[in-house]
Structure formats: C-alpha cells, structure tokens
Design a protein around this motif. Sequence first.
Motif, PDB file in Angstrom:
ATOM      1  N   ALA A  55      12.714   4.771  -7.693  1.00  0.00           N
ATOM      2  CA  ALA A  55      11.557   3.943  -7.911  1.00  0.00           C
ATOM      3  C   ALA A  55      10.797   4.272  -9.257  1.00  0.00           C
ATOM      4  N   THR A  56      10.315   3.385  -9.737  1.00  0.00           N
ATOM      5  CA  THR A  56       9.427   3.245 -10.987  1.00  0.00           C
ATOM      6  C   THR A  56       8.076   3.517 -10.541  1.00  0.00           C
ATOM      7  N   VAL A  57       7.392   4.597 -10.782  1.00  0.00           N
ATOM      8  CA  VAL A  57       5.780   4.602 -10.430  1.00  0.00           C
ATOM      9  C   VAL A  57       5.075   4.902 -11.718  1.00  0.00           C
ATOM     10  N   ARG A  58       3.883   3.907 -11.860  1.00  0.00           N
ATOM     11  CA  ARG A  58       2.761   4.036 -12.680  1.00  0.00           C
ATOM     12  C   ARG A  58       1.918   5.386 -12.607  1.00  0.00           C
ATOM     13  N   THR A  59       2.321   6.383 -13.400  1.00  0.00           N
ATOM     14  CA  THR A  59       1.313   7.593 -13.163  1.00  0.00           C
ATOM     15  C   THR A  59       0.192   7.693 -14.112  1.00  0.00           C
ATOM     16  N   VAL A  60      -0.841   8.353 -13.878  1.00  0.00           N
ATOM     17  CA  VAL A  60      -2.016   8.295 -14.484  1.00  0.00           C
ATOM     18  C   VAL A  60      -1.639   9.265 -15.823  1.00  0.00           C
ATOM     19  N   ASP A  61      -1.082  10.623 -15.506  1.00  0.00           N
ATOM     20  CA  ASP A  61      -0.819  11.346 -16.515  1.00  0.00           C
ATOM     21  C   ASP A  61       0.675  11.432 -17.223  1.00  0.00           C
ATOM     22  N   HIS A  62       1.582  10.607 -16.880  1.00  0.00           N
ATOM     23  CA  HIS A  62       2.689  10.469 -17.561  1.00  0.00           C
ATOM     24  C   HIS A  62       3.274   9.068 -17.526  1.00  0.00           C
ATOM     25  N   PRO A  64       4.826   5.372 -16.812  1.00  0.00           N
ATOM     26  CA  PRO A  64       5.803   4.857 -15.749  1.00  0.00           C
ATOM     27  C   PRO A  64       6.767   6.202 -15.795  1.00  0.00           C
ATOM     28  N   VAL A  65       7.460   6.397 -14.377  1.00  0.00           N
ATOM     29  CA  VAL A  65       8.119   7.534 -14.274  1.00  0.00           C
ATOM     30  C   VAL A  65       8.982   6.951 -13.251  1.00  0.00           C
ATOM     31  N   THR A  66      10.518   7.058 -13.552  1.00  0.00           N
ATOM     32  CA  THR A  66      11.587   6.725 -12.504  1.00  0.00           C
ATOM     33  C   THR A  66      11.847   7.956 -11.845  1.00  0.00           C
ATOM     34  N   VAL A  67      11.743   7.864 -10.337  1.00  0.00           N
ATOM     35  CA  VAL A  67      12.112   9.015  -9.615  1.00  0.00           C
ATOM     36  C   VAL A  67      13.086   8.581  -8.750  1.00  0.00           C
ATOM     37  N   ASP A  79       0.946   3.477  -7.153  1.00  0.00           N
ATOM     38  CA  ASP A  79       0.691   3.779  -8.262  1.00  0.00           C
ATOM     39  C   ASP A  79      -0.601   4.211  -8.672  1.00  0.00           C
ATOM     40  N   GLY A  80      -0.902   4.709  -9.877  1.00  0.00           N
ATOM     41  CA  GLY A  80      -2.154   5.012 -10.299  1.00  0.00           C
ATOM     42  C   GLY A  80      -2.737   6.628 -10.021  1.00  0.00           C
TER      43      GLY A  80
END
Length: 171
Positions: A55-62, A64-67, A79-80
């Motif tokens: 899953a690709t998640v939009r993080t505040v600190d990094h 978009p991250v695919t986990v 997200d967020g």
Amino acid sequence: MTNDPTLAQPLCGARQPGWEHGPAIGRHRQPCILPAGHDDRHRDGLGQTWRPRTATVRTVDHGPVTVPCPPWCLGVHEDGLDLVDLAHEGPETALTVDTPLGGVQLLDAGLCQYPYSSNPDDREVKVAVLLGADWHQLDHDELRMLAAQLVVHAGRLRDLAAELRSVEGAL
C-alpha cells in the motif's frame, strides 16, 4: 528423513491477495512455503509465485511511502500521519448484546501492528480491543487473560440472574 535446514525454520505462510481467509483448500489458497522474513516473491508448494501486497501511504514526515501489508491487513491505511503512526489493521469482531432497546456492540477487537513505531513493542502484531472508550493493544498472553476474566464475569452474571430470579419469586 531429510537434512533440509529450511524445515527447522518458521515458514512465511502468506497467501495470495484475495485468498488470505478461510482454509488452505484450493490452489489459490496455498500458503507460501519460503522461510519467514524472505524477500520479494512468495512461492507455494505447487510452485505458484506472487508478489506481496503493498500500500502507498502519504505520510507527513516522509511523503508517499510504499509499505508491504501482512496477509491479514485490510489494506486501508490513513493518509496524513507520521510514518511511526502507520498501522496495519485486520478485520474486527465484536460482541453484540441484545437489549430491550436494541443491540449494543461491545469488545470490538482485531489484529493490529505499528511496524514503524518508535516503541519496539508496538512493532509486534497484537490484538487491539476496545475497552471503555480506549483501544488497548494486547499480546497473546494478555488476550488470553482478558478472555479468562470474561468467563469469570459471565459466571457472576449467571449468579446475578439466579439471585434476580429468587428475588422476583419472593415478591
């Protein structure tokens, strides 16, 4: 008898996306037979391979991250958030109690994991249980203790029901 060293290692056990739940019956439900923690593609005993779910998640600190998602994860991620707050969550189960005013849901529970948490203990898979207004992450032993306490409490409720019956009969 074989001297294959992989037999002493725990197996991955992941199933193909969409086939994670239910018994391992049918060719698409066969679990991965590679060692736990292996990289890249899964392989079942029939030789079929597949890639892990991600899953690709939009993080505040990094950003978009695919986990990778564990087989039990629903694949829905918020997200967020900071990466340390990313959670894998499995399907929930709950106790529904019938009352004169309708059903009341109690003890929501489901698998959870915070794989990037700054707390190493939270990186382990646990069961999140809604107790009162707060979610509590319980490990295996703690969950079994909760279940035992619920059994004891059920006995107390049965005792109260018997006491109520005797009081009602005395009136």
